[in-house]
Design an enzyme around this catalytic site. Structure first.
Site, PDB file in Angstrom:
ATOM      1  N   LYS A  79     -27.062 104.129  40.342  1.00  0.00           N
ATOM      2  CA  LYS A  79     -25.616 104.088  40.156  1.00  0.00           C
ATOM      3  C   LYS A  79     -24.835 104.468  41.412  1.00  0.00           C
ATOM      4  CE  LYS A  79     -25.472 102.970  35.725  1.00  0.00           C
ATOM      5  NZ  LYS A  79     -24.865 101.706  35.265  1.00  0.00           N
ATOM      6  N   GLU A 101     -16.320 105.495  33.062  1.00  0.00           N
ATOM      7  CA  GLU A 101     -17.003 105.679  31.785  1.00  0.00           C
ATOM      8  C   GLU A 101     -18.455 106.012  32.090  1.00  0.00           C
ATOM      9  OE1 GLU A 101     -18.987 102.367  33.220  1.00  0.00           O
ATOM     10  OE2 GLU A 101     -16.824 102.730  33.280  1.00  0.00           O
ATOM     11  N   SER A 355     -35.090 102.454  37.839  1.00  0.00           N
ATOM     12  CA  SER A 355     -33.670 102.640  38.136  1.00  0.00           C
ATOM     13  C   SER A 355     -33.203 104.084  38.099  1.00  0.00           C
ATOM     14  CB  SER A 355     -32.828 101.816  37.159  1.00  0.00           C
ATOM     15  OG  SER A 355     -33.125 102.177  35.824  1.00  0.00           O
TER      16      SER A 355
END
Length: 369
Positions: A79, A101, A355
């Protein structure tokens, strides 16, 4: 921008100027060497790029499984690639307040991190159910100076958190940048997030060619909104011999069982009824617990360039434990869904986007027994 029939903008008129402003800034940035030089410097000296690639020698006997280690990126997940890029864009736009969010909390942590780094005010919306599941990430966001606002309606997960973040943005659009966490939302967000995450696929391609002298037969990535998958796939889209497979949570399979609908400003494949009312999604993984998906994934499915399968909660938990015991790597529950499907394919050389790391999921895994 649209992807075939998917994407576009379905937003209140008040947001159109902000989207036009963002699109113009993004178009300028894409051809600006100074922008990419700053992104590269932040990646190398702040985030820890390039991330390594690990050969998982014991996880799947008979296969050569390489893990792209986004779990080793600063903050513990992919991210941060997107958050850093959007933080630089927000500065160009003169915005000093960021809203975001988060579901699994990793995008919230990445956003709080870049806001601390750049000196922005930060508000993160998170469903109360996800706050319960991901308490360590809530504490990290608060330590970093973010205000975490609990969302108490609906399923109290990512869908509702996104809706609240958009409402905040509409109200404060002149001062606020919405730092969306996945390749969803109105244009230009899907293409912006994709390009900021494409570093995963481009690095992976070069690393595997150096290690093996050839490309993988199969690339696997988990799909919620779809940012880690679209970033990984970006490195191999032009390579016809590389099979691209996204793995959704069985209870949130918007590509497998969804229908065309509008969700959070874009038309995509969504879990919805015949009237277009969005249905609830479920996954033990808070990051996959979302009833929609990025429009480019819907287009890749329709064109046949990628295919999408599912994994159940139990299958993901099994893969989580298997990687932990065989390789000494504790994955997040999101990529554990991708790991769960490796044995289904005949491919010998496999690349998986790991990830994120599993610290945030230990309570859920232990509670599951």
């Amino acid at each position: 921008m649209t992807y075939g029939d998917w994407g576009g903008r379905y937003v209140p008129e008040t947001l159109i100027p902000a989207l036009d402003e963002l699109a113009a800034a993004w178009e300028t940035a894409q051809s600006d060497d100074v922008f990419w030089a700053e992104i590269g410097e932040l990646g190398r000296n702040y985030a820890g790029r390039p991330t390594p690639m690990t050969l998982a020698e014991r996880f799947a006997p008979g296969k050569r499984v390489y893990l792209k280690r986004e779990d080793l990126l600063h903050t513990g997940a992919h991210k941060l690639n997107n958050a850093l890029g959007q933080a630089v864009l927000a500065r160009r736009l003169g915005k000093q307040r960021i809203v975001a969010e988060t579901g699994a909390g990793q995008h919230g942590v990445a956003t709080a991190t870049v806001c601390a780094r750049f000196g922005y005010d930060c508000v993160v919306y998170m469903g109360s159910e996800d706050m319960r599941r991901q308490r360590p990430n809530v504490e990290r966001m608060e330590l970093l100076g973010a205000e975490v606002r609990s969302v108490e309606f609906g399923t109290r997960t990512l869908k509702e958190a996104t809706s609240e973040a958009i409402r905040d943005w509409i109200t404060n659009v002149e001062t606020t940048h919405y730092l969306i966490g996945s390749c969803v939302g109105p244009s230009p967000y899907p293409e912006l997030v994709r390009e900021l995450q494409a570093v995963i696929g481009r690095e992976s391609r070069a690393q595997l060619l150096e290690r093996e002298g050839r490309l993988p037969e199969l690339v696997l990535a988990s799909v919620g909104g779809g940012s880690n998958a679209i970033g990984m796939f970006a490195g191999f889209l032009e390579d016809d011999g590389v099979e691209l497979v996204g793995v959704e949570a069985a209870g949130a399979a918007s590509l497998g069982t969804g229908r065309p609908a509008v969700l959070h400003g874009a038309r995509s494949s969504v879990l919805a009824d015949e009237d277009g009312q969005v249905a609830d999604a479920h996954s033990i993984s808070a990051g996959l617990d979302y009833p929609g998906v990025g429009p480019e994934h819907a287009w890749l499915r329709d064109t046949g360039r990628a295919r999408y399968v599912t994994a159940t909660d139990d299958e993901a938990l099994g893969a989580f434990r298997r990687l932990t015991r065989t390789e000494g790597i504790i994955p997040a529950l999101e990529p554990a869904h991708a790991l769960a499907r490796i044995d289904d394919f005949d491919a010998e050389l496999v690349l998986v986007c790991l990830s994120g790391r599993g610290d945030k999921d230990l309570a859920e895994v232990l509670a599951a027994g």
